[in-house]
Design a protein around this motif. Sequence first.
Motif, PDB file in Angstrom:
ATOM      1  N   ALA A   1      -6.572  -3.556   2.520  1.00 56.59           N
ATOM      2  CA  ALA A   1      -6.693  -2.710   1.332  1.00 56.59           C
ATOM      3  C   ALA A   1      -6.326  -1.286   1.723  1.00 56.59           C
ATOM      4  N   LEU A   2      -6.184  -0.430   0.738  1.00 55.58           N
ATOM      5  CA  LEU A   2      -5.825   0.965   0.975  1.00 55.58           C
ATOM      6  C   LEU A   2      -6.996   1.858   0.581  1.00 55.58           C
ATOM      7  N   ALA A   3      -7.407   2.740   1.482  1.00 52.94           N
ATOM      8  CA  ALA A   3      -8.502   3.673   1.205  1.00 52.94           C
ATOM      9  C   ALA A   3      -7.946   5.075   1.013  1.00 52.94           C
ATOM     10  N   CYS A   4      -8.438   5.765  -0.007  1.00 52.50           N
ATOM     11  CA  CYS A   4      -8.013   7.138  -0.267  1.00 52.50           C
ATOM     12  C   CYS A   4      -9.199   7.933  -0.806  1.00 52.50           C
ATOM     13  N   ALA A   5      -9.072   9.246  -0.796  1.00 53.05           N
ATOM     14  CA  ALA A   5     -10.131  10.110  -1.296  1.00 53.05           C
ATOM     15  C   ALA A   5     -10.154  10.089  -2.826  1.00 53.05           C
ATOM     16  N   PRO A   6     -11.288  10.407  -3.452  1.00 52.94           N
ATOM     17  CA  PRO A   6     -11.380  10.401  -4.925  1.00 52.94           C
ATOM     18  C   PRO A   6     -10.385  11.342  -5.600  1.00 52.94           C
ATOM     19  N   GLN A   7      -9.985  12.409  -4.887  1.00 53.70           N
ATOM     20  CA  GLN A   7      -9.052  13.367  -5.471  1.00 53.70           C
ATOM     21  C   GLN A   7      -7.588  13.019  -5.216  1.00 53.70           C
ATOM     22  N   HIS A   8      -7.324  11.928  -4.522  1.00 53.21           N
ATOM     23  CA  HIS A   8      -5.944  11.529  -4.222  1.00 53.21           C
ATOM     24  C   HIS A   8      -5.257  11.058  -5.512  1.00 53.21           C
ATOM     25  N   PRO A   9      -3.947  11.295  -5.680  1.00 53.60           N
ATOM     26  CA  PRO A   9      -3.232  10.859  -6.884  1.00 53.60           C
ATOM     27  C   PRO A   9      -3.350   9.366  -7.177  1.00 53.60           C
ATOM     28  N   LEU A  10      -3.582   8.539  -6.160  1.00 54.85           N
ATOM     29  CA  LEU A  10      -3.697   7.098  -6.373  1.00 54.85           C
ATOM     30  C   LEU A  10      -5.101   6.651  -6.778  1.00 54.85           C
ATOM     31  N   ALA A  11      -6.057   7.560  -6.728  1.00 55.44           N
ATOM     32  CA  ALA A  11      -7.461   7.181  -6.883  1.00 55.44           C
ATOM     33  C   ALA A  11      -7.761   6.498  -8.213  1.00 55.44           C
ATOM     34  N   GLY A  12      -6.987   6.777  -9.241  1.00 52.03           N
ATOM     35  CA  GLY A  12      -7.234   6.169 -10.545  1.00 52.03           C
ATOM     36  C   GLY A  12      -6.677   4.771 -10.695  1.00 52.03           C
ATOM     37  N   LYS A  13      -5.899   4.320  -9.735  1.00 51.20           N
ATOM     38  CA  LYS A  13      -5.294   2.985  -9.816  1.00 51.20           C
ATOM     39  C   LYS A  13      -6.235   1.936  -9.230  1.00 51.20           C
ATOM     40  N   LYS A  14      -5.996   0.662  -9.587  1.00 56.48           N
ATOM     41  CA  LYS A  14      -6.786  -0.440  -9.041  1.00 56.48           C
ATOM     42  C   LYS A  14      -6.045  -1.166  -7.931  1.00 56.48           C
ATOM     43  N   TRP A  15      -4.711  -1.057  -7.953  1.00 56.27           N
ATOM     44  CA  TRP A  15      -3.937  -1.750  -6.930  1.00 56.27           C
ATOM     45  C   TRP A  15      -2.647  -0.988  -6.645  1.00 56.27           C
ATOM     46  N   VAL A  16      -2.002  -1.352  -5.555  1.00 53.01           N
ATOM     47  CA  VAL A  16      -0.769  -0.710  -5.128  1.00 53.01           C
ATOM     48  C   VAL A  16       0.066  -1.747  -4.372  1.00 53.01           C
ATOM     49  N   THR A  17       1.369  -1.535  -4.271  1.00 52.79           N
ATOM     50  CA  THR A  17       2.241  -2.468  -3.550  1.00 52.79           C
ATOM     51  C   THR A  17       2.546  -1.933  -2.162  1.00 52.79           C
ATOM     52  N   TRP A  18       3.021  -2.811  -1.295  1.00 55.95           N
ATOM     53  CA  TRP A  18       3.404  -2.375   0.049  1.00 55.95           C
ATOM     54  C   TRP A  18       4.562  -1.380  -0.004  1.00 55.95           C
ATOM     55  N   GLY A  19       5.465  -1.579  -0.970  1.00 54.05           N
ATOM     56  CA  GLY A  19       6.570  -0.647  -1.102  1.00 54.05           C
ATOM     57  C   GLY A  19       6.099   0.752  -1.420  1.00 54.05           C
ATOM     58  N   ALA A  20       5.114   0.856  -2.335  1.00 53.04           N
ATOM     59  CA  ALA A  20       4.570   2.164  -2.691  1.00 53.04           C
ATOM     60  C   ALA A  20       3.780   2.754  -1.528  1.00 53.04           C
ATOM     61  N   ILE A  21       3.106   1.911  -0.779  1.00 50.78           N
ATOM     62  CA  ILE A  21       2.317   2.367   0.360  1.00 50.78           C
ATOM     63  C   ILE A  21       3.190   3.041   1.410  1.00 50.78           C
TER      64      ILE A  21
END
Length: 306
Positions: free
Chosen positions: A170-190
Motif C-alpha cells: 500500500a502507499l502511505a502519505c501525510a494527510p496534507q498530501h495531494p493524494l490523501a483524498g483518494k482511496k487507491w492509486v496505480t503503480w504508474g501514478a506511484i
Amino acid sequence: MNVTLRQLRVFCAVYERRSFTSAAEDMHMTQSAVSKLCAELESELGLPLFERTTRRVVPSDGAAELYECAQEVLNTMRIAARRLSALRTLDRGSVGIAASPMMMYGLLKPVIQEFHTAHPDIDLDLYELSTDETIDYVRTGKCDFGLVSVSASELDPQLLARVVYAQPLALACAPQHPLAGKKWVTWGAISDLEHITLRSVYSTRRTVDRILKAQGLELRSTIQAGTLATALGLVKGGASVTLIPGYARQYAFDLGLKVLDIEEKTPYLHELSLLTRRGLKPSIAAGAFIEHMDTLLQRFSGPPRV
C-alpha cells in the motif's frame, strides 16, 4: 589443545566488539573474567590474539582465522542444542525468532502476546534484524526460525521456506498530501511521486524492486531509510510518500497517515516465508509457536484490511 567453548565464546565477543568492556557486558561477566579467559586461550594456543592499548583492542595476526573456526564450532553446538531441545516439553524451553522490527510489531506482536500468556515459562528471544541477518541467524542456528521475503533463487540450500503471509503493498502519505483524498492509486501514478525508500537489506524493498522491474518502472527517491518506522516518520512531515506492507498499516494509521490501496488488474503480493534450517526438527516450544503463528497469520493474509 585444551580449548573450551566458554573461551571461544568470550574470544568471539571481544573480536566482534573490539573491546573487553563491551564483550564483558554482552557476556554478563566482569571485565577481569573476560581478560582472564582470553589470556588462557592465548596461552593454550601459544600466540597473542589481541594487541591491548589504553583506547582500543586490535586483533593480532591469526585472530581472524581463529574467529572463523570458532564460529563454525559454536554454530555446530547451537544447532545441536536446538536438536536436543526438541525433546523438552512446553513446561520450559526457549524459542528464538528473527524478523524485521516492523514484522515484530505489526505482525508477530499478537502471536507473541498470546503465546506468552498461554506458556509463561517459555523464554522468547526476539531478534529484530534485516532480511540478510535473519537468514544468517537461521542458517547458523542462532534462532529457531525467521520470517522473511525470499525467492527460490536466493534460498540457501541449507534452508527451507514456506509462505505464511501474502498481502498487497500500500502507499502511505501525510494527510496534507495531494493524494490523501483518494482511496487507491496505480503503480504508474506511484512512479511519478517522490518517495522515501528502504534499503535493500529489507524484504519490503526487495518486493518493491521486483514489482517495478516487472512493470518497467522506477521510483524517484532522494532519501533511503534504514527502517520502515523511520520512513513513515519522515512521511508524516508531508514531503514524500512510502510503500508499506500490509502489516504496517496500523502503525501508519497510528501516526495519523493516510493509506491508499494500489489497484491493478493483477495484484502483486508481498509474500513472507517461514524460514527454518533443513533437517533440524523444531523443538516442542518452537513447533507450538509456529502452529499458533500459522493460525493467527491466516487472519492477515488476503485482501488488505482497512
